[in-house]
Write an enzyme that holds these catalytic residues in place. Structure first.
Site, mmCIF file in Angstrom:
data_model
loop_
_atom_site.group_PDB
_atom_site.id
_atom_site.type_symbol
_atom_site.label_atom_id
_atom_site.label_comp_id
_atom_site.label_asym_id
_atom_site.label_seq_id
_atom_site.Cartn_x
_atom_site.Cartn_y
_atom_site.Cartn_z
ATOM 1 C CD GLU A 1 -0.685 19.261 -42.714
ATOM 2 O OE1 GLU A 1 -1.778 19.484 -43.292
ATOM 3 O OE2 GLU A 1 -0.528 19.423 -41.496
ATOM 4 C CE LYS B 1 -3.852 20.967 -46.312
ATOM 5 N NZ LYS B 1 -3.821 20.373 -44.953
ATOM 6 C CD GLN B 2 0.309 24.392 -46.523
ATOM 7 O OE1 GLN B 2 -0.293 25.456 -46.516
ATOM 8 N NE2 GLN B 2 0.599 23.741 -45.423
ATOM 9 C CD1 TRP C 1 1.690 25.494 -39.192
ATOM 10 C CD2 TRP C 1 3.679 25.905 -40.130
ATOM 11 N NE1 TRP C 1 1.510 25.485 -40.549
ATOM 12 C CE2 TRP C 1 2.716 25.732 -41.154
ATOM 13 C CE3 TRP C 1 4.998 26.174 -40.486
ATOM 14 C CZ2 TRP C 1 3.038 25.832 -42.501
ATOM 15 C CZ3 TRP C 1 5.308 26.272 -41.838
ATOM 16 C CH2 TRP C 1 4.348 26.097 -42.819
ATOM 17 C CG ASP C 2 -1.921 27.941 -37.816
ATOM 18 O OD1 ASP C 2 -2.571 28.176 -38.837
ATOM 19 O OD2 ASP C 2 -1.728 26.791 -37.389
#
Length: 797
Positions: free
Chosen positions: A492, A612-613, A353-354
C-alpha cells in the site's frame, strides 16, 4: 496500561481511571456475540473527546454523501446504532456522577473471558467521608444474539440519615458516527425517524431507520428494580427514572435487559414488535447469565487452546474478540469479515482481505462460519463480474473494500492527519483481494472436506477469479512473458511510479504469483468436477473452450521480477532511492506510518525502497517452503533457500511495519528461515492491539486479521500444519520461547482432534467415532491415527 493477573486466570483487567487510555480500553472491553457488539464504555458517560459509546450490528450499513475538499464524496459506514447502555445516577438535586466530573476513589474494569462478562467497580466520593460503590456486570448474550443485559449494584458507605440516589436509564437514538477523528468532516448522521414509547409497565422502546439503506431498527428495554420507576421520554430518548434510598451496607440492584432487531433479520414481521416481545419474554439477569455462560463454555471447548504464560493470556484475549465478531450466529447472516471487528468505526466497518488471516483459523474450528463468510462473497459474485466488465475484462473483480452490496467502497480521497491534506487514494487497485478469496475457498474445502461447496459456489468463484487474472495478463514480446500492469500490492505504500501520472505498478510479485496459483487451482477444480456439474457450470458462466488452455499458459509465464539476487516487490523496485532510515528514526519517535510523514514533508514514499508491510514476504506466509518452490519452478525460476533468505533480509531492512499484520507475517516467515529473530516479531503481533503499537488506532476498533493471525500462528504456522491431499501435514518449528503448547482442531468431520507439542515430541489424540482414520504426514514418515487413539511421536530436528 493492561494489568494481567499474575496467575493468568482468564481475566483482562484495568485498574485506575485514566482518560487518555479510555478509547483503548473501550475497544478491548467490547462484548459481543457475532450479531451485535457494544464497546466497553461506562454507561454514565456520553460521547466526547474521552469516551465513545458504540453499538454495532453485523452488516448494518448506510450510505451518505459529504462535501470534502470541494468534491462530493460518497461513503458507506457500519452504523452506530442507538445506545442501549445509558444509566446515570446522582444524589438528588446534585450533578450526575461521572469519572470526569466527580472524585473517583477506586476504579477497576475486568473483562472475564471465560463467561464473556464485563465487570466494572467504581467508588465515587460523595463528600463528608461518604462514598458510593458502583458494581456493574454487562453481557451481550451469546445464546440469544438479540439480547443484552446490564446489572448495576449501588452500595452506600458511611451514610447517615436519609439520602436518595436518582437513577436514569435510557435508550438513546441521538447518536452519530463520530468515533474516528479523521472522518469528522464526513456526514455521520445515519439514523432518522427516531420514535420512543412505553410498551408495558417497565418496558420502553425506541424505533428508527437508517437514512438511505432504510434498515428499520427496533429496540426495547425492560427495567427491574426494588423501587418503582416512571417513564419520561425525550426527543430521540426513551427514558426511565427511579429513586433509590441510600442506606449504608445495603445494596440496591437495577437490572436492564434489552432486545434489538433490524429489518435484515429473518423470521420476523416488524423489528420493533419483535424487540418488545423478546424483551418481555426474556428471563431475568441471573437466568440470562446462566445460558450465556453455557454458550461460551461450548465455544471455548470447540476452540481449545493451551499456551502457557503471557503469550497464552494474550492469545485468549484475541480468541475472545474473534469469537465475539464471528461466532456461530454469523453463520445465519449475510456478512463478511469486518477488518476492525464490531469494535469501532475505523475503515467504516468495511470488509477487506482480512479473511485471508481469519478463515484459516475458523476452518479448523467453526467451518460453518467460514462457509457463511464465503457465501457472502458468492452473493456478490455478479457485482464482481460487472466490475470486471466495466474495465473491459472477463471474470470477477472483487472490490478492495466491500460493504453491503459488493460495490467498491474504497474512498477516492483520504486524509493525512499529519498534513491535514485530502489526497487521492488509489488503493482500489489492490486486485489481489480476488486471490485471497480463491485461497480461502481452497483452504476451507481442504480442511472441511466440503465437496458440495467446492463443486458449486466455490468452483464458480475460483473460475471467475482465474478468468479475471487470465484476461488481465498481457503478453510482452521482449520478455517472452505475460505481465499484469497497473495494480497496487498489499504493501500500500507504493501506488504509482515516481513522477508518473498513472496510478498503479507493474508486475507486483505477490499479485502475479498468487494469480498463477489461482489459475493452476482453477484448472484442477475444473478437471475434478463431476461431468454433469462441469457442463452446467461451463454453460452458466459461458466458459470458452480455449480459456482453460490459456489459463495454463499464463500460469506458467507470468513475469516475476528480480533485482540484486532477490525477488522484486514489483518491476522497477530496485531502481527506487534508498531511504535514510536511521535519520528518520532519529527525527521521529515512530515511523510506522512513513507514508504520512513523507507526504507532510512534501515528499512521497513512492520514491523509496520502503514498505509498510513487505508483500513479497507474504508469499512465505501463504505457502509452505515446498509449495512456494514448486510455484516458482512452474514459473520458470529456481527459488532456493539462499535466495529466499536474501529476500527476507532485504525487505526486513526496508520495512516500517506500518500494519499490525507486518509483525505477524515476519514472525511466521522468520520462524522457518531465521529462527533466532522470529519471537521479536511474534511478540509485536501479540502486543499490536493491547499496547496500541500503531498509535491510537486500536481505540477506533481492534485489528481482527492480526488477532486471528496470531491464533493461526500457533495453530498452523509453528506446527507447520497443512490440510492437503486428504491428510494433515505437520512440520513443526520449535521456538525456545514457545516450546510447549497444545490446541484442538476439527478436520473433515472429526471434532476435537488434540495436538500437543513439547520439546522434541508431538502427541495427536483423535476422539472416538465411526469415521475413518486420519492420515498424518510428517517430513520423515506417514502414519494413520484411528478414532479413539492417541499417538506420541518423537520429532527429528
Amino acid at each position: 496500561m493492561t494489568a494481567l493477573t499474575s496467575e493468568y486466570d482468564g481475566t483482562w483487567e484495568y485498574e485506575g481511571y485514566r482518560p487518555a487510555e479510555e478509547r483503548l480500553r473501550e475497544s478491548l472491553c467490547t462484548v459481543g456475540n457475532g450479531y451485535l457488539a457494544t464497546r466497553g464504555v461506562l454507561p454514565e458517560c456520553t460521547a466526547d473527546d474521552v469516551h465513545y459509546p458504540g453499538t454495532y450490528a453485523a452488516g448494518c450499513y448506510n450510505r451518505l454523501t459529504s462535501e470534502v475538499a470541494g468534491r462530493q464524496v460518497e461513503n458507506e459506514d457500519l452504523v452506530n446504532l442507538p445506545n442501549w447502555l445509558p444509566l446515570r445516577f446522582r444524589l438528588t438535586g446534585q450533578e450526575w456522577l461521572t469519572p470526569d466530573a466527580a472524585t473517583v476513589l477506586d476504579h477497576r474494569q475486568t473483562l472475564h473471558l471465560e463467561p464473556g462478562l464485563l465487570e466494572r467497580r467504581t467508588r465515587y466520593a460523595l463528600g463528608e467521608g461518604r462514598a458510593l460503590s458502583v458494581r456493574q456486570l454487562r453481557l451481550v448474550h451469546m445464546a440469544d444474539p438479540h439480547l443484552a443485559a446490564l446489572r448495576t449494584e449501588f452500595t452506600a458507605e458511611n451514610v447517615t440519615g436519609e439520602l436518595e440516589l436518582e437513577v436514569e436509564a435510557a435508550l438513546d437514538g441521538a447518536v452519530t458516527n463520530a468515533g474516528v477523528p479523521r472522518y469528522r468532516d464526513l456526514d455521520g448522521r445515519h439514523l432518522t425517524h427516531v420514535h420512543t414509547g412505553t410498551a408495558t409497565p417497565g418496558t420502553v422502546w425506541l424505533r428508527c431507520r437508517t437514512r438511505t439503506s432504510d434498515i428499520r431498527i427496533g429496540m426495547a428495554a425492560r427495567l427491574t428494580a426494588q423501587e418503582p420507576f416512571t417513564d419520561a421520554h425525550e426527543p430521540a430518548r426513551a427514558v426511565q427514572h427511579l429513586t433509590l434510598p441510600l442506606i449504608t451496607g445495603r445494596t440496591a440492584t437495577v437490572d436492564k435487559i434489552i432486545a434489538l432487531y433490524t429489518s435484515r433479520d429473518p423470521a420476523i414481521s416488524d423489528p420493533l414488535q419483535a424487540a418488545v416481545d423478546r424483551a418481555g419474554a426474556a428471563p431475568g439477569f441471573d437466568g440470562l447469565l446462566g445460558s450465556h455462560r453455557t454458550a461460551w463454555d461450548q465455544l471455548w471447548r470447540r476452540a481449545e487452546l493451551d499456551v502457557p504464560g503471557e503469550a497464552g493470556a494474550i492469545l485468549r484475549l484475541h480468541l475472545f474478540h474473534v469469537l465475539q465478531t464471528l461466532s456461530p450466529h454469523t453463520a445465519e447472516l449475510d456478512v463478511g469479515v469486518p477488518a476492525r471487528g464490531l469494535h469501532g468505526e475505523a475503515y467504516r466497518g468495511h470488509v477487506f482481505w482480512d479473511e485471508l488471516f481469519v478463515l484459516p483459523y475458523l476452518n479448523l474450528h467453526f467451518p460453518e462460519v467460514s462457509r457463511a463468510l464465503l457465501h457472502y462473497r458468492h452473493r456478490r459474485l455478479d457485482r464482481a463480474c460487472a466490475a470486471a466488465r466495466a474495465i473491459g475484462r472477463r471474470g470477477a473483480l472483487y472490490p478492495w473494500q466491500s460493504g453491503s452490496d459488493g460495490r467498491e467502497e474504497t474512498q477516492r480521497l483520504h486524509l493525512n492527519p499529519r498534513s491535514g491534506r485530502w489526497l487521492p487514494d488509489h488503493t482500489h487497485l489492490q486486485h489481489h483481494v480476488g486471490s485471497a478469496i480463491a485461497y480461502n475457498v481452497w483452504q476451507y474445502c481442504e480442511a472441511s472436506g466440503d465437496a458440495e461447496f467446492l463443486h458449486t459456489k466455490g468452483a464458480e468463484m475460483l473460475l471467475q477469479i482465474a478468468r479475471f487474472w487470465a484476461d488481465s495478463a498481457t503478453w510482452d514480446e521482449s520478455l517472452g512473458r505475460h505481465r499484469i500492469r497497473g495494480v497496487v500490492g498489499p504493501d500500500e505504500y507504493h501506488e504509482a511510479y515516481p513522477s508518473s501520472e498513472r496510478p498503479g505498478l507493474d508486475d507486483n510479485a505477490y499479485t502475479n504469483i498468487t494469480a498463477a496459483w489461482v489459475l493452476t487451482r482453477a484448472r484442477e477444480v475444473l478437471r475434478a468436477l463431476p461431468e454433469p456439474r462441469r457442463r452446467d457450470l461451463v454453460e452458466r458462466i459461458a466458459l470458452d473452450d480455449a480459456e482453460p488452455a490459456h489459463w495454463e499458459d499464463v500460469s506458467r509465464t507470468l513475469h516475476v521480477p528480480f533485482h540484486e539476487g532477490v525477488i522484486s516487490q514489483f518491476e522497477g523496485y530496485g531502481d527506487l532511492a534508498e531511504l535514510a532510515w536511521d535519520a528518520y528514526r532519529e527525527r521521529y519517535d515512530d515511523i510506522r506510518r512513513l507514508d504520512r510523514i513523507l507526504e507532510a514533508e512534501g515528499d512521497s514514499v513512492n520514491r523509496y525502497k520502503a514498505s509498510k508491510q513487505a508483500d513479497a514476504l507474504m508469499l512465505g506466509y501463504l505457502f509452505s517452503p515446498a509449495e512456494l518452490q514448486a510455484l516458482f519452478r512452474r514459473l520458470g525460476h529456481r527459488l532456493d533457500e539462499e535466495t529466499w533468505r536474501r529476500t527476507v533480509d532485504y525487505y526486513l531492512a526496508r520495512t516500517s511495519h506500518g500494519s499490525t499484520l507486518s509483525g505477524l507475517v515476519h514472525g511466521w516467515v522468520l520462524a522457518r528461515c531465521r529462527r533466532a529473530d522470529a519471537w521479536k516479531f511474534c511478540q509485536e503481533a501479540l502486543r499490536g492491539d493491547i499496547a496500541d503499537l500503531q498509535g491510537g488506532t486500536t481505540g477506533e476498533g481492534i485489528h481482527l486479521g492480526a488477532m486471528a493471525g496470531t491464533l493461526d500462528l500457533v495453530q498452523r504456522g509453528l506446527p507447520g500444519l497443512e490440510t492437503r491431499a486428504g491428510a494433515l501435514w505437520l512440520d513443526p518449528v520449535p521456538l525456545p520461547e514457545l516450546s510447549s503448547y497444545g490446541f484442538s482442531v476439527r478436520y473433515q468431520g472429526h471434532w476435537g482432534i488434540r495436538l500437543r507439542l513439547t520439546s522434541g515430541q508431538l502427541e495427536i489424540s483423535v476422539p472416538p467415532s465411526d469415521l475413518p482414520p486420519i492420515d498424518v504426514e510428517l517430513p520423515d514418515r506417514a502414519i494413520g491415527v484411528q478414532p479413539g487413539e492417541t499417538c506420541r511421536l518423537v520429532l527429528t530436528e
